[in-house]
Design a protein around this motif. Sequence first.
Motif, PDB file in Angstrom:
ATOM      1  N   ASP A 251       0.831  -1.212   0.000  1.00  0.00           N
ATOM      2  CA  ASP A 251       0.000   0.000   0.000  1.00  0.00           C
ATOM      3  C   ASP A 251       0.870   1.268   0.000  1.00  0.00           C
ATOM      4  O   ASP A 251       0.533   2.258  -0.646  1.00  0.00           O
TER       5      ASP A 251
ATOM      6  N   THR B   7       2.017   2.021  -3.503  1.00  0.00           N
ATOM      7  CA  THR B   7       0.985   2.650  -4.338  1.00  0.00           C
ATOM      8  C   THR B   7       0.753   4.109  -3.920  1.00  0.00           C
ATOM      9  O   THR B   7       0.669   5.004  -4.765  1.00  0.00           O
TER      10      THR B   7
ATOM     11  N   LEU C   2      -6.854  -0.180  -2.213  1.00  0.00           N
ATOM     12  CA  LEU C   2      -6.330   1.035  -1.583  1.00  0.00           C
ATOM     13  C   LEU C   2      -6.999   2.272  -2.173  1.00  0.00           C
ATOM     14  O   LEU C   2      -7.398   3.183  -1.441  1.00  0.00           O
ATOM     15  N   ALA C   3      -7.094   2.296  -3.498  1.00  0.00           N
ATOM     16  CA  ALA C   3      -7.654   3.473  -4.160  1.00  0.00           C
ATOM     17  C   ALA C   3      -9.049   3.775  -3.618  1.00  0.00           C
ATOM     18  O   ALA C   3      -9.403   4.936  -3.386  1.00  0.00           O
ATOM     19  N   ALA C   4      -9.820   2.715  -3.384  1.00  0.00           N
ATOM     20  CA  ALA C   4     -11.189   2.913  -2.923  1.00  0.00           C
ATOM     21  C   ALA C   4     -11.235   3.465  -1.500  1.00  0.00           C
ATOM     22  O   ALA C   4     -12.194   4.132  -1.110  1.00  0.00           O
ATOM     23  N   ARG C   5     -10.184   3.205  -0.727  1.00  0.00           N
ATOM     24  CA  ARG C   5     -10.244   3.570   0.692  1.00  0.00           C
ATOM     25  C   ARG C   5      -9.450   4.825   1.045  1.00  0.00           C
ATOM     26  O   ARG C   5      -9.716   5.458   2.053  1.00  0.00           O
ATOM     27  N   LEU C   6      -8.428   5.151   0.242  1.00  0.00           N
ATOM     28  CA  LEU C   6      -7.503   6.202   0.661  1.00  0.00           C
ATOM     29  C   LEU C   6      -8.121   7.590   0.596  1.00  0.00           C
ATOM     30  O   LEU C   6      -7.916   8.413   1.491  1.00  0.00           O
TER      31      LEU C   6
END
Lengths: 244, 244
Positions: free
Chosen positions: A198, A201, A234-238
Amino acid sequence: MHADDAGPAPERPRRGPYRRLPVEQRREQLIAVALELFGTRPPEEVSLDDVAVAAGASRPLVYRYFAGGKQQLYEAALRSAAVELTRRFVEPASGSPTERLAQVLDRYFGFVAEHDAGYGALLRGGSVVETERTSAIVDDVRRAAFRHVMKHLGVREPGPRLALLVRSWISVVEGSALSWLDEGRQIPQDELRDWLVDQFTAMFAVTALHDRQAAEVLSAMLDREVEGSPAARLAARLGPELTS
Amino acid sequence: MHADDAGPAPERPRRGPYRRLPVEQRREQLIAVALELFGTRPPEEVSLDDVAVAAGASRPLVYRYFAGGKQQLYEAALRSAAVELTRRFVEPASGSPTERLAQVLDRYFGFVAEHDAGYGALLRGGSVVETERTSAIVDDVRRAAFRHVMKHLGVREPGPRLALLVRSWISVVEGSALSWLDEGRQIPQDELRDWLVDQFTAMFAVTALHDRQAAEVLSAMLDREVEGSPAARLAARLGPELTS
């Protein structure tokens, strides 16, 4: 060619517990034994006698193979460990980019766990066995990791910002391995691996905001990600995490 | 107490270019001169004679103050640099958390730029003047940076994940300073500072996804951010970067 013709003279036949081995095999055995000892105790606390005893060999025999004594043996062991570690960087054949990265990290942490004390002492620096030569070996490993990541990303000529990103992430990996060892492996290895993927990314995304090359390479990487891969999750949560 | 009563005997009056200085002042001058020389050339290439000439002193005089020779002088210079660097970590009095972080980074890069060659040699490791003592000094600086960041965040007892995050970010700062020097400062200092502040926020956000303490501390930090601060700007841009 017979073993007697090459390299250091093999030990004379002797009574006692010592086993006779061909030259190359003995050399490799001594290095393997040394690596194991350097893995369990800091280099300061490993003597040539310890190596001889653990190898079932005599001290003079160890000196015949490593005339430079412990320093030479340490460097040979380090070189052998560096080759082994570098081999683990080769990209796995399947999975999305972040899934492959996770696999490489698993192999890396396997290596770190095996070589615990020695790896820690080496990276912490200031050890009596540390020289310009040992630093150069460690740097070679870092450079190999760098090349593998760039290959992995399909980048031939990284600009200074993309290079900085990858070097920085490698230092995060190295630093976390060290913290992990120092703190008695409190964080489970799987969690640490996921955290590092993570971080890769996220650090990449930050760099993409500052640099066009990084933005292009990241975009190409994300195109190869699949639903449910680490980067996609990760993209969905960050975003929400930062704006909450 | 008169200068003659304390410490190494001051040099006898002599003809020639040497100036007579009180003991403490001379000691500090030698350290300052050494620091400057170690900043422009790697330690291997600095001799005690160079220090003596640059200080307008004789070689025996330098030895009278530093009987351990170059190694002792190097360690004294390193200690003095460590004190100076640590002073720069003190949190500025105004600004949002990420604005303060940016100010501290500006001070840090000022230090790095001043001590260029010496700082690089020190962090690269493997230098002949590197010992357990010099590594310990460098580690003390890292620990001081760690304490300051934790204080800055209002955290008294960091768990292993929050500690890992902060340590990792500090290693990114250190590593980027080293890359920056190695590559002839290609990336402008301001850009590097902004990149590091953004990395702090992004790496923190990733850790917050893995750890409750980090999530709470990050949320408290973001509450103190103001519109247009680095963290606020990053939050607005990072989500889209990862999902595009």
